[in-house]
Design a protein around this motif. Structure first.
Motif, short mmCIF file in Angstrom:
data_model
loop_
_atom_site.label_atom_id
_atom_site.label_comp_id
_atom_site.label_asym_id
_atom_site.label_seq_id
_atom_site.Cartn_x
_atom_site.Cartn_y
_atom_site.Cartn_z
N ALA A 25 0.81 -1.21 0.00
CA ALA A 25 0.00 0.00 0.00
C ALA A 25 0.85 1.27 0.00
CB ALA A 25 -0.94 0.01 1.21
N ILE A 26 2.11 1.16 0.45
CA ILE A 26 2.94 2.36 0.50
C ILE A 26 4.13 2.33 -0.46
CG2 ILE A 26 2.27 2.98 2.85
CD1 ILE A 26 4.83 1.75 3.86
N THR A 27 4.32 1.20 -1.13
CA THR A 27 5.44 1.09 -2.07
C THR A 27 5.34 2.14 -3.17
OG1 THR A 27 5.71 -1.25 -1.62
CG2 THR A 27 6.62 -0.44 -3.70
N LEU B 199 7.29 7.04 8.00
CA LEU B 199 6.62 7.12 9.30
C LEU B 199 5.30 6.35 9.27
CD1 LEU B 199 7.25 10.85 10.25
CD2 LEU B 199 8.14 8.84 11.44
N ARG B 200 4.55 6.50 8.18
CA ARG B 200 3.27 5.78 8.04
C ARG B 200 3.51 4.27 8.07
NH1 ARG B 200 0.18 5.82 2.80
NH2 ARG B 200 1.86 7.26 2.31
N GLY B 201 4.55 3.82 7.39
CA GLY B 201 4.86 2.40 7.37
C GLY B 201 5.32 1.85 8.70
N GLN B 202 5.90 2.70 9.55
CA GLN B 202 6.40 2.28 10.86
C GLN B 202 5.33 2.34 11.95
OE1 GLN B 202 9.57 1.00 11.24
NE2 GLN B 202 9.40 1.17 9.03
N THR B 203 4.18 2.93 11.65
CA THR B 203 3.15 3.14 12.67
C THR B 203 2.08 2.05 12.60
OG1 THR B 203 3.52 5.52 12.54
CG2 THR B 203 1.46 4.80 13.55
N LYS B 204 1.74 1.51 13.73
CA LYS B 204 0.62 0.58 13.89
C LYS B 204 -0.44 1.27 14.74
CE LYS B 204 2.87 -2.84 11.99
NZ LYS B 204 2.90 -2.74 10.57
N PHE B 205 -1.68 0.89 14.54
CA PHE B 205 -2.78 1.49 15.29
C PHE B 205 -3.48 0.41 16.10
CE2 PHE B 205 -2.00 4.22 11.70
CZ PHE B 205 -2.00 5.48 12.27
N GLU B 206 -3.55 0.66 17.39
CA GLU B 206 -4.22 -0.25 18.31
C GLU B 206 -5.58 0.37 18.64
OE1 GLU B 206 -2.13 -2.32 21.79
OE2 GLU B 206 -3.21 -0.64 22.70
N VAL B 207 -6.63 -0.40 18.41
CA VAL B 207 -7.99 0.10 18.61
C VAL B 207 -8.73 -0.83 19.56
CG1 VAL B 207 -10.17 0.69 17.45
CG2 VAL B 207 -8.01 1.04 16.26
N ASP B 208 -9.39 -0.23 20.55
CA ASP B 208 -10.25 -1.00 21.45
C ASP B 208 -11.43 -0.12 21.85
OD1 ASP B 208 -9.30 0.70 23.48
OD2 ASP B 208 -7.85 -0.78 24.21
N ASP B 209 -12.21 -0.58 22.80
CA ASP B 209 -13.40 0.16 23.21
C ASP B 209 -13.06 1.45 23.95
OD1 ASP B 209 -15.04 -1.72 22.05
OD2 ASP B 209 -15.29 -2.88 23.91
N ASP B 210 -11.83 1.59 24.42
CA ASP B 210 -11.43 2.81 25.14
C ASP B 210 -10.88 3.90 24.23
OD1 ASP B 210 -12.13 1.76 27.64
OD2 ASP B 210 -10.17 0.79 27.84
N GLY B 211 -10.25 3.50 23.12
CA GLY B 211 -9.67 4.52 22.25
C GLY B 211 -8.81 3.94 21.16
N ILE B 212 -8.02 4.82 20.56
CA ILE B 212 -7.11 4.46 19.49
C ILE B 212 -5.72 4.97 19.85
CG2 ILE B 212 -7.79 6.52 18.17
CD1 ILE B 212 -7.15 4.89 15.61
N ARG B 213 -4.72 4.14 19.59
CA ARG B 213 -3.35 4.51 19.88
C ARG B 213 -2.50 4.30 18.63
NH1 ARG B 213 -5.92 3.05 23.71
NH2 ARG B 213 -6.07 0.84 23.30
N ALA B 214 -1.73 5.33 18.29
CA ALA B 214 -0.76 5.22 17.21
C ALA B 214 0.55 4.78 17.84
CB ALA B 214 -0.60 6.56 16.49
N LEU B 215 1.01 3.59 17.50
CA LEU B 215 2.23 3.03 18.07
C LEU B 215 3.33 3.14 17.02
CD1 LEU B 215 0.58 -0.24 19.39
CD2 LEU B 215 0.96 1.87 20.67
N GLY B 216 4.32 3.97 17.30
CA GLY B 216 5.40 4.16 16.34
C GLY B 216 6.23 5.36 16.72
N PRO B 217 7.01 5.86 15.76
CA PRO B 217 7.92 6.97 16.06
C PRO B 217 7.22 8.22 16.60
CG PRO B 217 8.43 6.01 13.92
CD PRO B 217 7.17 5.36 14.41
N LEU B 218 6.03 8.51 16.15
CA LEU B 218 5.29 9.69 16.62
C LEU B 218 4.00 9.26 17.30
CD1 LEU B 218 5.76 11.99 13.48
CD2 LEU B 218 7.13 11.94 15.57
#
Length: 166
Positions: free
Chosen positions: A10-12, A58-77
């Motif tokens: 998707a990012i290539t 940066l987009r490629g290094q970031t994962k998003f964790e989603v649950d009923d409490d919220g969303i977290r961007a896990l990565g450099p920023l």
């Protein structure tokens, strides 16, 4: 809880476009004698393409964790937004053709403290993230733009919220 990321495929294309743009604009600056104004323009474009490549990385290094409490961007920023604090939800569609059947969506979430998370529809599981965000918007009684509500409907999500005028 679910974990979402951008597939390499998707990012290539973005890496290729950014790299080619950088090479095409940086090469003349480095190897061709130029007059001042042209050199400045080429340097600015080279920096623009370099920034695009960094943003793609940066987009490629970031994962998003989603649950009923919220969303977290896990990565450099890394950032996180609790659904109970969601203050803005903006969903836009960008077409790549005149017929508007090809394109991508861009979701921007902001909390009441100014934290911002932006996600593109090329994210694995984008629909699940969108459903969580729409549910939080409904619970928080957010006013959504007409474009956002139209795009949610196009994505198959009914918020039950009326659009605001601005």
């Amino acid at each position: 809880m679910s974990l979402h990321g951008y597939q390499q495929g998707a990012i290539t294309g973005d890496y290729v476009r950014g790299g080619l743009g950088f090479a095409i604009t940086a090469f003349p600056v480095a190897f061709a004698p130029m007059i001042g104004a042209f050199q400045i323009v080429f340097v600015l474009f080279a920096l623009l393409f370099a920034g695009f490549v960094v943003k793609t990385w940066l987009r490629g290094q970031t994962k998003f964790e989603v649950d009923d409490d919220g969303i977290r961007a896990l990565g450099p920023l890394g950032k996180d937004i609790r659904w109970s604090e969601l203050g803005v939800m903006d969903l836009r569609y960008y077409s790549t053709q005149k017929e508007k059947d090809k394109g991508w969506m861009h979701l921007v979430l902001k909390d009441r403290n100014g934290a911002k998370i932006a996600i593109e529809s090329t994210l694995d599981g984008f629909e699940a993230v969108l459903e969580h965000a729409a549910s939080a918007a409904r619970k928080n009684n957010l006013g959504l733009t007409q474009a956002t509500t139209d795009n949610l409907v196009a994505a198959g999500i009914n918020t039950g919220l009326a659009a605001r005028d601005h």
